[in-house]
Scaffold this motif. Structure first.
Motif: not given
Length: 380
Positions: A132-147
């Motif tokens: 959410d660090k870029l959410k204030q500018f309108g960009f919502g990031l989503s990520g997934c990583i294999d453990g």
């Protein structure tokens, strides 16, 4: 041989190349034959180094963008994979000290403390989270990583990361691309993960292992979702800070006020550029080598190699095959991505670009110019 050159240029060792050829292409050759093919193609590990002037210019080009946050190992990998240059790591380290001494000094003072982590193999546990660090500018990031392998499976930028249907579409697209569903899936307790959890449990309901059905998904706090949370801190230092500073300067200079119109305009101009940068970040990360750690039960190595060749580290693929017909039953699989969150604004901006004969940006500098042009055209 095309496959040999491809795997060599990706930086794999001779043993991994031979294993890749046998496992995925049913090609069995000896180490001597492999070296002969590479020699005939003019490919060497310690010969034919690029000119230092070319290396210096490439580093300067990276330092003008998110690459200014790279350490010398990631910069060395970027020079090899992105710029196709042959260079010694020591030379990269020396050039970085010369070109950006302050950043080099700051990185040498950092220390990381990690908790012990356990995993049985690739696709045993996927970690999903939003950034959410870029959410204030309108960009919502989503990520997934294999453990197990620490391979980033998706890193996607959109106008939101709070819509359950959007997050579910990311998951379905990834499962379809890989052809497997993980044994377990871990998310935080956000409402955006409800549909994702339901799809995971549905795809695993007919299996007979201990984690089948409802046990295949885990809710937990963000602190417990340590694999992806740890990676977000690396991502911020390596990539996100550049974009936070860029958009923050726009706000501080009065060119961005946080309104829905300004956010949609920023999304329209920068989303494809930002996504291309995220794709490059994922590609470089998945090809870099992770050092072994005494605090982790997972082996060190290259994420791509650990994921695709688990038998080399004494493990196995824990995923379950899934067919496209199973995934097509979910309506989220038919959703399409949008450049911004408001269709009316997007249609207007597309019309303004066509009317003024403006070109789609290819770099962040061009996107910035397009932002100012469209902002003036729209009177924002």
């Amino acid at each position: 041989m095309e496959f040999v050159q491809h795997y060599f240029q990706e930086g794999h060792s001779y043993g991994v190349i031979l294993d890749m050829l046998l496992t995925y292409h049913d090609i069995k050759i000896s180490l001597r034959s492999l070296k002969r093919h590479l020699k005939n193609a003019g490919l060497f590990r310690r010969k034919s180094y690029s000119l230092l002037s070319d290396v210096r210019n490439a580093i300067r080009a990276e330092l003008r963008g998110p690459g200014q946050l790279f350490g010398y190992r990631m910069m060395w990998l970027a020079l090899q994979q992105k710029h196709k240059l042959r260079v010694k790591r020591d030379d990269v380290m020396r050039l970085l000290k010369e070109l950006i001494p302050r950043g080099t000094d700051q990185r040498t003072r950092r220390r990381f403390f990690r908790r012990t982590y356990h995993s049985m193999g690739p696709n045993y546990l996927w970690h999903v989270d939003g950034y959410d660090k870029l959410k204030q500018f309108g960009f919502g990031l989503s990520g997934c990583i294999d453990g197990f392998s620490r391979r980033v499976l998706w890193l996607i930028c959109g106008h939101t990361n709070n819509d359950p249907a959007v997050i579910a579409r990311y998951f379905i697209t990834c499962v379809q691309r890989l052809g497997v569903v993980p044994m377990r899936l871990r998310t935080d307790c956000g409402t955006e993960n409800g549909t994702l959890a339901a799809i995971q449990c549905t795809l695993r309901h007919h299996h007979t292992d201990y984690h089948a059905g409802s046990r295949s998904h885990m809710y937990g706090t963000s602190l417990s979702n340590q694999r992806i949370e740890s990676w977000w801190s690396i991502f911020r230092k390596a990539r996100a800070q550049f974009w936070m500073d860029l958009f923050g300067d726009l706000r501080n200079e009065g060119h961005f006020n946080g309104s829905n119109e300004h956010q949609c305009l920023l999304q329209f101009c920068f989303q494809n550029i930002l996504q291309a940068d995220l794709d490059e970040c994922v590609e470089l990360w998945n090809k870099h080598r992770i050092r072994p750690s005494r605090l982790a039960m997972c082996p060190g190595g290259v994420p791509n190699e650990l994921y695709y060749l688990p038998h080399r580290s004494g493990s196995r693929d824990c995923g379950f095959p899934v067919e496209d017909v199973e995934l097509s039953a979910f309506p989220e699989s038919r959703l399409t991505a949008q450049l911004c969150g408001d269709k009316n604004i997007q249609e207007y901006l597309e019309f303004a670009m066509e009317h003024n004969q403006l070109q789609c940006p290819q770099t962040w500098e061009e996107a910035l110019k397009l932002y100012f042009t469209l902002k003036e055209t729209a009177g924002l």
